[in-house]
Design a protein around this motif. Structure first.
Motif, PDB file in Angstrom:
ATOM      1  N   UNK A 141       0.787  -1.152   0.125  1.00 43.06           N
ATOM      2  CA  UNK A 141       0.216  -0.126  -0.016  1.00 43.06           C
ATOM      3  C   UNK A 141       0.857   1.261  -0.112  1.00 43.06           C
ATOM      4  N   UNK A 142       1.997   1.381   0.891  1.00 43.38           N
ATOM      5  CA  UNK A 142       3.005   2.452   0.879  1.00 43.38           C
ATOM      6  C   UNK A 142       3.660   2.773  -0.581  1.00 43.38           C
ATOM      7  N   UNK A 143       3.893   1.815  -1.290  1.00 41.35           N
ATOM      8  CA  UNK A 143       4.482   1.671  -2.630  1.00 41.35           C
ATOM      9  C   UNK A 143       3.581   2.047  -3.470  1.00 41.35           C
ATOM     10  N   UNK A 144       2.332   1.623  -3.583  1.00 44.64           N
ATOM     11  CA  UNK A 144       1.352   2.046  -4.660  1.00 44.64           C
ATOM     12  C   UNK A 144       0.802   3.572  -4.215  1.00 44.64           C
ATOM     13  N   UNK A 190      11.614   4.007  -2.773  1.00 45.94           N
ATOM     14  CA  UNK A 190      12.890   3.226  -2.796  1.00 45.94           C
ATOM     15  C   UNK A 190      13.090   2.597  -1.459  1.00 45.94           C
ATOM     16  N   UNK A 191      12.787   2.862  -0.216  1.00 47.93           N
ATOM     17  CA  UNK A 191      12.707   2.438   1.149  1.00 47.93           C
ATOM     18  C   UNK A 191      11.998   0.995   0.902  1.00 47.93           C
ATOM     19  N   UNK A 192      10.805   1.011   0.480  1.00 53.77           N
ATOM     20  CA  UNK A 192      10.010  -0.073   0.340  1.00 53.77           C
ATOM     21  C   UNK A 192      10.864  -1.123  -0.746  1.00 53.77           C
ATOM     22  N   UNK A 193      11.143  -0.642  -1.912  1.00 52.95           N
ATOM     23  CA  UNK A 193      11.924  -1.659  -2.783  1.00 52.95           C
ATOM     24  C   UNK A 193      12.974  -2.231  -2.069  1.00 52.95           C
ATOM     25  N   UNK A 194      14.020  -1.503  -1.443  1.00 48.28           N
ATOM     26  CA  UNK A 194      15.026  -2.015  -0.594  1.00 48.28           C
ATOM     27  C   UNK A 194      14.740  -3.035   0.367  1.00 48.28           C
ATOM     28  N   UNK A 195      13.668  -2.743   1.024  1.00 52.19           N
ATOM     29  CA  UNK A 195      13.179  -3.712   1.964  1.00 52.19           C
ATOM     30  C   UNK A 195      12.587  -5.126   1.056  1.00 52.19           C
TER      31      UNK A 195
END
Length: 147
Positions: free
Chosen positions: A72-75, A112-117
């Motif tokens: 949800x954060x990413x989207x 970027x934080x979500x993708x790195x996670x």
């Protein structure tokens, strides 16, 4: 290793598109502001608001992830970044543009934080460095091409 990278292709592609758009807006925003007759000082202030958004995003994204989850954060941040850029070109208001640059910075930091996670979660201790390096190559290549 190749199979792991191929399984992450969609995440790399979405990060590439987001950073490609970010690189493009880093060129188009000051050009448009200059065309509209905004002073160089105000253009610099508006462009620096992106960094403030990055800082805020780095500080608060973790709390958002805990509350609503990674997907949800990413989207939401990808959609909000698109909204921010589109709204700038609808109304010529320096205050709005500055606020939208803050929002864009926040959204870029969050994605970027979500993708790195996600990448760290999928990686093993032996493949983590290679996967994160591949992600950085994709992001920096997109920003280079976008500019």
């Amino acid at each position: 290793m190749i199979a792991t990278l191929l399984s992450l292709f969609s995440l790399f592609l979405s990060g590439f598109v987001i950073m490609l758009a970010n690189g493009l807006t880093n060129i188009l925003v000051p050009s448009r502001l200059s065309f509209e007759g905004v002073s160089a000082d105000n253009i610099g202030l508006i462009m620096s608001m992106f960094s403030i958004g990055l800082l805020i995003g780095g500080l608060f994204t973790r709390r958002l992830i805990y509350r609503v989850g990674h997907i949800r954060v990413y989207a939401a941040c990808a959609a909000a970044a698109a909204f921010a850029i589109l709204s700038c070109y609808l109304w010529m208001n320096e205050w709005l543009w500055a606020a939208m640059r803050v929002l864009t910075g926040f959204c870029i930091a969050s994605t970027n934080i979500v993708a790195d996670g996600w990448l760290s979660e999928r990686a093993t201790s032996s493949t983590r460095a290679r996967i994160l390096a591949a992600n950085q190559i994709v992001i920096l290549l997109a920003m280079f091409i976008g500019s």
